[in-house]
Design a protein around this motif. Structure first.
Motif, PDB file in Angstrom:
ATOM      1  N   ALA A   1       7.011 -29.276 -47.969  1.00 17.89           N
ATOM      2  CA  ALA A   1       6.602 -27.994 -48.050  1.00 17.89           C
ATOM      3  C   ALA A   1       6.724 -27.665 -46.441  1.00 17.89           C
ATOM      4  CB  ALA A   1       5.429 -27.835 -48.696  1.00 17.89           C
ATOM      5  N   THR A   2       5.898 -28.217 -45.693  1.00 16.75           N
ATOM      6  CA  THR A   2       6.166 -27.978 -44.090  1.00 16.75           C
ATOM      7  C   THR A   2       7.397 -28.054 -43.420  1.00 16.75           C
ATOM      8  OG1 THR A   2       3.858 -29.200 -44.249  1.00 16.75           O
ATOM      9  CG2 THR A   2       4.802 -28.515 -42.131  1.00 16.75           C
ATOM     10  N   LEU A   3       8.243 -28.932 -44.052  1.00 14.12           N
ATOM     11  CA  LEU A   3       9.563 -28.904 -43.761  1.00 14.12           C
ATOM     12  C   LEU A   3      10.193 -27.660 -43.897  1.00 14.12           C
ATOM     13  CD1 LEU A   3      12.163 -31.867 -44.072  1.00 14.12           C
ATOM     14  CD2 LEU A   3      12.837 -29.704 -44.771  1.00 14.12           C
ATOM     15  N   LEU A   4      10.415 -27.247 -45.264  1.00 16.59           N
ATOM     16  CA  LEU A   4      10.906 -26.254 -45.781  1.00 16.59           C
ATOM     17  C   LEU A   4      10.244 -24.838 -45.040  1.00 16.59           C
ATOM     18  CD1 LEU A   4      11.150 -26.757 -49.538  1.00 16.59           C
ATOM     19  CD2 LEU A   4      13.104 -26.715 -47.714  1.00 16.59           C
ATOM     20  N   PHE A   5       9.086 -24.726 -44.732  1.00 18.63           N
ATOM     21  CA  PHE A   5       8.277 -23.826 -43.905  1.00 18.63           C
ATOM     22  C   PHE A   5       8.894 -23.542 -42.546  1.00 18.63           C
ATOM     23  CE2 PHE A   5       4.462 -22.519 -41.265  1.00 18.63           C
ATOM     24  CZ  PHE A   5       4.538 -21.137 -41.761  1.00 18.63           C
TER      25      PHE A   5
ATOM     26  N   CYS B   1      10.742 -32.566 -38.581  1.00 18.82           N
ATOM     27  CA  CYS B   1      12.145 -32.645 -39.546  1.00 18.82           C
ATOM     28  C   CYS B   1      12.489 -31.272 -39.806  1.00 18.82           C
ATOM     29  CB  CYS B   1      12.029 -33.342 -40.637  1.00 18.82           C
ATOM     30  SG  CYS B   1      11.455 -35.209 -40.529  1.00 18.82           S
ATOM     31  N   GLY B   2      11.835 -30.429 -40.031  1.00 18.30           N
ATOM     32  CA  GLY B   2      12.169 -29.072 -40.347  1.00 18.30           C
ATOM     33  C   GLY B   2      12.928 -28.327 -39.132  1.00 18.30           C
ATOM     34  N   VAL B   3      12.389 -28.559 -37.973  1.00 14.68           N
ATOM     35  CA  VAL B   3      12.848 -27.864 -36.809  1.00 14.68           C
ATOM     36  C   VAL B   3      14.017 -28.646 -36.390  1.00 14.68           C
ATOM     37  CG1 VAL B   3      12.298 -27.197 -34.240  1.00 14.68           C
ATOM     38  CG2 VAL B   3      10.609 -27.083 -36.206  1.00 14.68           C
TER      39      VAL B   3
ATOM     40  N   ALA C   1       0.703 -27.900 -37.006  1.00 11.57           N
ATOM     41  CA  ALA C   1       1.900 -28.747 -37.244  1.00 11.57           C
ATOM     42  C   ALA C   1       3.340 -27.912 -36.906  1.00 11.57           C
ATOM     43  CB  ALA C   1       1.983 -29.091 -38.829  1.00 11.57           C
ATOM     44  N   ARG C   2       3.133 -26.670 -37.245  1.00 12.40           N
ATOM     45  CA  ARG C   2       4.125 -25.725 -36.701  1.00 12.40           C
ATOM     46  C   ARG C   2       4.420 -25.718 -35.159  1.00 12.40           C
ATOM     47  NH1 ARG C   2       6.712 -22.331 -34.098  1.00 12.40           N
ATOM     48  NH2 ARG C   2       6.872 -20.165 -34.192  1.00 12.40           N
TER      49      ARG C   2
ATOM     50  N   VAL D   1       8.265 -30.542 -30.049  1.00 11.43           N
ATOM     51  CA  VAL D   1       8.850 -31.741 -29.965  1.00 11.43           C
ATOM     52  C   VAL D   1      10.256 -31.566 -29.924  1.00 11.43           C
ATOM     53  CG1 VAL D   1       9.454 -33.885 -31.410  1.00 11.43           C
ATOM     54  CG2 VAL D   1       6.801 -33.106 -31.130  1.00 11.43           C
ATOM     55  N   ILE D   2      11.093 -30.696 -30.750  1.00  8.54           N
ATOM     56  CA  ILE D   2      12.421 -30.561 -30.734  1.00  8.54           C
ATOM     57  C   ILE D   2      12.851 -29.577 -29.680  1.00  8.54           C
ATOM     58  CG2 ILE D   2      14.200 -29.946 -32.239  1.00  8.54           C
ATOM     59  CD1 ILE D   2      13.022 -32.148 -33.333  1.00  8.54           C
ATOM     60  N   TYR D   3      12.152 -28.676 -29.384  1.00  8.82           N
ATOM     61  CA  TYR D   3      12.695 -27.953 -27.915  1.00  8.82           C
ATOM     62  C   TYR D   3      12.358 -28.562 -26.878  1.00  8.82           C
ATOM     63  CZ  TYR D   3      12.736 -23.802 -25.107  1.00  8.82           C
ATOM     64  OH  TYR D   3      12.865 -22.828 -24.107  1.00  8.82           O
ATOM     65  N   ASN D   4      11.325 -29.115 -26.692  1.00  4.87           N
ATOM     66  CA  ASN D   4      10.873 -30.129 -25.570  1.00  4.87           C
ATOM     67  C   ASN D   4      11.106 -29.669 -24.020  1.00  4.87           C
ATOM     68  OD1 ASN D   4       9.892 -32.798 -24.602  1.00  4.87           O
ATOM     69  ND2 ASN D   4      12.013 -33.687 -24.591  1.00  4.87           N
ATOM     70  N   LYS D   5      10.485 -28.562 -24.130  1.00  2.81           N
ATOM     71  CA  LYS D   5      10.342 -27.987 -22.637  1.00  2.81           C
ATOM     72  C   LYS D   5       9.109 -27.891 -22.183  1.00  2.81           C
ATOM     73  CE  LYS D   5      14.825 -26.934 -22.736  1.00  2.81           C
ATOM     74  NZ  LYS D   5      15.973 -27.557 -22.094  1.00  2.81           N
ATOM     75  N   ASN D   6       8.911 -27.826 -20.817  1.00  5.30           N
ATOM     76  CA  ASN D   6       7.459 -27.804 -20.177  1.00  5.30           C
ATOM     77  C   ASN D   6       6.495 -26.946 -20.510  1.00  5.30           C
ATOM     78  OD1 ASN D   6       8.120 -30.008 -18.685  1.00  5.30           O
ATOM     79  ND2 ASN D   6       8.689 -28.724 -16.756  1.00  5.30           N
TER      80      ASN D   6
END
Length: 287
Positions: free
Chosen positions: A47-51, A138-140, A230-231, A237-242
């Motif tokens: 559900a969180t992945l899809l969200f 995983c969703g992002v 979580a959002r 984590v995926i964007y990983n900018k300061n």
């Protein structure tokens, strides 16, 4: 369990027509042996992945639609209203789909608030949060895989305090926004209401989704609207900018404080649980 009681006029006690479920044990190791527990974790993860997949794609799509370099002019796209509908609509859909399996939390702040109200054990709360955070990442990650050309250029859907606002303002917006959400969750799933209005369990996802929608309308210009650790973590984590990491604490501290206030307000002030928590007392007819 006997019927709950409430104080009426002149200090009399009257029986209520509903039963509160017993508090969950703080530690319930037996849960780890049940398939239903792991099924609930899978439901929270998916559900969180899809969200995150749908909502972050909406954010990036909106920014690409409004980029003059791509479109020649500002065509508007879905706008903030459309982004808010995306978040609120997905929560409505996913809570409806998963409520019967995991409770449809899809948010560590909601899980934390329900844990404080003794609606679930510590083991379940921690494992839910882990599943939600992993699902968000995983969703992002899927969003970046599908929109690699635009993902970094348009901010990756990461939550950051907007220019012109202080971190204190951002924290306050997250506290109040999460309070609205978690208070709505408690109200929509209140067993007192369920007992008297049998349609309430079916309709519960609707006010919860609307709460998310309304909070996004108010706070997107301030923080991009987190109200869900979580959002915020998945996007960071995926964007990983300061900047996303510098502001990350706001999107954990704020939602957890807001959830705690909502849990205390609804569970211990508005409901009869306050009597159970602090000792039964009779109201004086002279007060």
């Amino acid at each position: 369990m006997g019927k709950d009681v409430e104080v009426g006029h002149h200090g009399e006690f009257s029986a209520k027509d509903y039963h509160d479920p017993p508090p969950s044990p703080l530690i319930d190791a037996e849960e780890l042996t049940k398939w239903s527990f792991y099924r609930a974790l899978i439901a929270e993860f998916i559900a969180t992945l899809l969200f995150l997949y749908i909502t972050v794609l909406t954010v990036i799509g909106y920014k690409s639609q409004t980029d003059p370099a791509l479109n020649g002019d500002d065509c508007g796209g879905v706008g903030i209203l459309g982004i808010a509908w995306s978040f609120g609509g997905m929560i409505f859909v996913l809570v409806y789909c998963t409520a019967g399996v995991s409770g449809g939390h899809i948010n560590p702040a909601v899980t934390f608030g329900l844990f404080l109200a003794r609606k679930l054990s510590l083991i379940r709360a921690v494992m839910y949060m882990a599943a939600q955070c992993l699902g968000a990442i995983c969703g992002v990650g899927l969003v970046k895989a599908f929109q690699r050309a635009y993902y970094v250029k348009y901010g990756g859907g990461a939550n950051e305090v907007a220019p012109g606002y202080s971190k204190g303002v951002g924290l306050g917006a997250e506290i109040i926004g999460t309070f609205v959400l978690v208070y709505t969750v408690f109200s929509a799933t209140d067993p007192k209401r369920n007992a008297r209005d049998s349609h309430v369990p079916v309709l519960a996802p609707l006010p919860i989704g609307f709460a998310v929608f309304m909070v996004h309308l108010a706070t997107i210009p301030i923080t991009g609207t987190g109200i869900n650790p979580a959002r915020s973590l998945g996007a960071a984590v995926i964007y990983n900018k300061n900047k996303a990491w510098d502001d990350q604490w706001i999107f954990w501290v704020g939602p957890f404080i807001g959830a705690a206030i909502a849990a205390f307000y609804h569970h211990y002030l508005l409901r009869a649980n306050a009597v159970k928590a602090f000792g039964s007392t009779r109201s004086s007819p002279n007060v």
